[in-house]
Design an enzyme around this catalytic site. Structure first.
Site, PDB file in Angstrom:
ATOM      1  N   CYS A  14       5.589  10.245   0.401  1.00  0.00           N
ATOM      2  CA  CYS A  14       4.263  10.752   0.755  1.00  0.00           C
ATOM      3  C   CYS A  14       3.994  12.013  -0.166  1.00  0.00           C
ATOM      4  O   CYS A  14       4.812  12.774  -0.397  1.00  0.00           O
ATOM      5  CB  CYS A  14       4.385  11.372   2.231  1.00  0.00           C
ATOM      6  SG  CYS A  14       2.707  12.397   2.918  1.00  0.00           S
TER       7      CYS A  14
ATOM      8  N   HIS B 198      10.392   6.759   8.379  1.00  0.00           N
ATOM      9  CA  HIS B 198      11.020   7.127   6.816  1.00  0.00           C
ATOM     10  C   HIS B 198      12.379   7.157   7.093  1.00  0.00           C
ATOM     11  O   HIS B 198      13.055   7.596   7.964  1.00  0.00           O
ATOM     12  CB  HIS B 198      10.265   8.178   6.161  1.00  0.00           C
ATOM     13  CG  HIS B 198       8.866   7.796   5.559  1.00  0.00           C
ATOM     14  ND1 HIS B 198       8.469   7.877   4.197  1.00  0.00           N
ATOM     15  CD2 HIS B 198       7.883   7.348   6.193  1.00  0.00           C
ATOM     16  CE1 HIS B 198       7.101   7.345   3.888  1.00  0.00           C
ATOM     17  NE2 HIS B 198       6.725   7.045   5.386  1.00  0.00           N
TER      18      HIS B 198
ATOM     19  N   ASN C  80       9.988   4.430   3.057  1.00  0.00           N
ATOM     20  CA  ASN C  80      10.196   3.810   4.553  1.00  0.00           C
ATOM     21  C   ASN C  80      11.366   2.868   4.468  1.00  0.00           C
ATOM     22  O   ASN C  80      12.016   2.726   3.595  1.00  0.00           O
ATOM     23  CB  ASN C  80       8.995   2.900   4.701  1.00  0.00           C
ATOM     24  CG  ASN C  80       7.500   3.344   4.480  1.00  0.00           C
ATOM     25  OD1 ASN C  80       7.029   4.042   5.392  1.00  0.00           O
ATOM     26  ND2 ASN C  80       7.086   3.204   3.287  1.00  0.00           N
TER      27      ASN C  80
ATOM     28  N   HIS D  17       6.164   3.968  12.421  1.00  0.00           N
ATOM     29  CA  HIS D  17       6.342   4.147  10.891  1.00  0.00           C
ATOM     30  C   HIS D  17       7.451   5.156  10.800  1.00  0.00           C
ATOM     31  O   HIS D  17       7.421   6.273  10.742  1.00  0.00           O
ATOM     32  CB  HIS D  17       4.853   4.369  10.483  1.00  0.00           C
ATOM     33  CG  HIS D  17       4.955   4.497   8.907  1.00  0.00           C
ATOM     34  ND1 HIS D  17       4.581   3.542   8.506  1.00  0.00           N
ATOM     35  CD2 HIS D  17       5.138   5.355   8.012  1.00  0.00           C
ATOM     36  CE1 HIS D  17       4.456   3.767   7.130  1.00  0.00           C
ATOM     37  NE2 HIS D  17       4.744   5.249   6.936  1.00  0.00           N
TER      38      HIS D  17
ATOM     39  N   ARG E 165       0.716  -1.174   0.062  1.00  0.00           N
ATOM     40  CA  ARG E 165      -0.073  -0.054   0.095  1.00  0.00           C
ATOM     41  C   ARG E 165       0.803   1.084   0.094  1.00  0.00           C
ATOM     42  O   ARG E 165       0.861   1.864  -0.931  1.00  0.00           O
ATOM     43  CB  ARG E 165      -0.858  -0.025   1.213  1.00  0.00           C
ATOM     44  CG  ARG E 165      -2.116   1.125   1.184  1.00  0.00           C
ATOM     45  CD  ARG E 165      -1.737   2.413   1.405  1.00  0.00           C
ATOM     46  NE  ARG E 165      -1.037   2.978   2.663  1.00  0.00           N
ATOM     47  CZ  ARG E 165      -0.575   3.838   2.945  1.00  0.00           C
ATOM     48  NH1 ARG E 165      -0.994   4.979   2.184  1.00  0.00           N
ATOM     49  NH2 ARG E 165      -0.119   4.139   4.038  1.00  0.00           N
ATOM     50  N   ASP E 166       1.650   1.500   1.112  1.00  0.00           N
ATOM     51  CA  ASP E 166       2.308   2.805   1.287  1.00  0.00           C
ATOM     52  C   ASP E 166       3.509   2.839   0.323  1.00  0.00           C
ATOM     53  O   ASP E 166       3.841   3.934  -0.308  1.00  0.00           O
ATOM     54  CB  ASP E 166       2.990   2.878   2.632  1.00  0.00           C
ATOM     55  CG  ASP E 166       3.235   4.203   3.063  1.00  0.00           C
ATOM     56  OD1 ASP E 166       3.259   4.979   2.023  1.00  0.00           O
ATOM     57  OD2 ASP E 166       3.976   4.306   4.101  1.00  0.00           O
TER      58      ASP E 166
END
Length: 315
Positions: free
Chosen positions: A242, A211, A251, A209, A17-18
């Site tokens: 993002c 990065h 990430n 989470h 997803r991310d």
């Protein structure tokens, strides 16, 4: 800190997803399913599969229903879906995810950029999502973007972080993720923020989470472990970013995180060799070099044959 008492570091892979949402070229649905199935067998504890964000906002995830329906679920893996609002929640119910993830920016400027809502308006929307989740016996994880730094407002006060954490707690949420959305945090900030949150909410399970935009993610993970956080998001190959954070890269790579944990004898249950095999497929899939250091260089304990003789240089 003594590491002996730590039984397990849980690793969630958010790449499907991310990570993939930042890819410009559409990744075929069958390839997404193949990736998730491979990650499911790697030993990760959870996978963030997709999102029910509006397809116009993130065209890459237009196939969310198909992906969720066709993945091969493993009993020891938790499968989550990012749910941004009430309409998304209604769409997510039939997907039978193990968990819904909320993502809310703790700073006003990023919240406006990300959701076109104020902080309070965003939290009100999340209350509606939580209500639908409860009606369908689905657990919810609250997410706090820009909690460790905002591209528009800079360093974020702990009071702003606490404001959102208290709002989530009042909704009955007992799993909260804290995000360094633009990769600007440092170990001291991570430690102090997480230690304060854990002290104030001892019955909440926190995750981080992080990065790796400025190469600080692994150091920040160690600070998080020292503070008592044992749940971490990571992305295969270091994919991600993002869209509302200028300059933000991916990430922390799942394989980089697991490599470090293995060296420190911190059990994650994740097979590094499996991850390295998957990352090779991912690089071919996305068609560009990955951010992962271990993908490029291999594990630090990997040995090479020594040369038979020193190379003679002509002068």
């Amino acid at each position: 800190m003594s590491w002996q008492h730590i039984d397990l570091i849980k690793v969630k892979d958010v790449g499907p997803r991310d990570g993939l949402q930042m890819e410009k070229a559409f990744i075929p649905t069958e390839e997404k399913i193949k990736l998730i199935n491979a990650l499911s067998k790697s030993g990760v504890s959870a996978i963030q599969v997709t999102s029910v964000v509006h397809p116009k906002a993130v065209p890459q995830l237009v196939d969310a229903e198909i992906v969720m329906k066709n993945i091969e679920r493993q009993s020891n893996v938790k499968y989550s879906v990012l749910v941004p609002n009430e309409r998304g929640a209604e769409r997510a119910v039939p997907m039978q995810a193990d968990e819904w993830e909320l993502m809310h920016s703790v700073t006003e400027a990023h919240c406006r950029a990300n959701s076109n809502k104020s902080v309070d308006e965003s939290l009100k929307e999340h209350e509606k999502v939580v209500k639908i989740a409860r009606q369908n016996n689905i657990t919810v994880q609250g997410g706090m973007a820009t909690a460790l730094g905002c591209p528009f407002e800079g360093r974020v006060s702990f009071e702003r972080v606490l404001y959102t954490a208290e709002a989530y707690y009042s909704m009955g949420i007992r799993h909260i993720g804290v995000a360094d959305t633009i990769g600007c945090a440092d170990p001291k900030l991570v430690y102090t923020t997480m230690k304060q949150l854990i002290d104030k909410f001892p019955d909440v399970e926190f995750s981080l989470h992080l990065h790796n935009t400025r190469g600080m993610a692994l150091a920040n993970i160690l600070a998080g472990i020292n503070a008592g956080v044992f749940n971490y998001d990571a992305s295969i190959g270091g994919l991600g970013g993002c869209p509302y954070a200028p300059g933000a890269t991916g990430n922390i790579a799942t394989e980089d995180l697991v490599h470090m944990l293995d060296l420190m004898d911190l059990h994650s249950g994740v097979n590094l060799n499996e991850l390295l095999s998957i990352s090779k497929d991912v690089e071919r899939l996305v068609g560009h070099e990955l951010e992962s250091a271990i993908h490029r260089a291999g594990p630090s304990y990997q040995l090479h044959a020594a040369p038979d003789a020193q190379v003679k240089l002509d002068h």
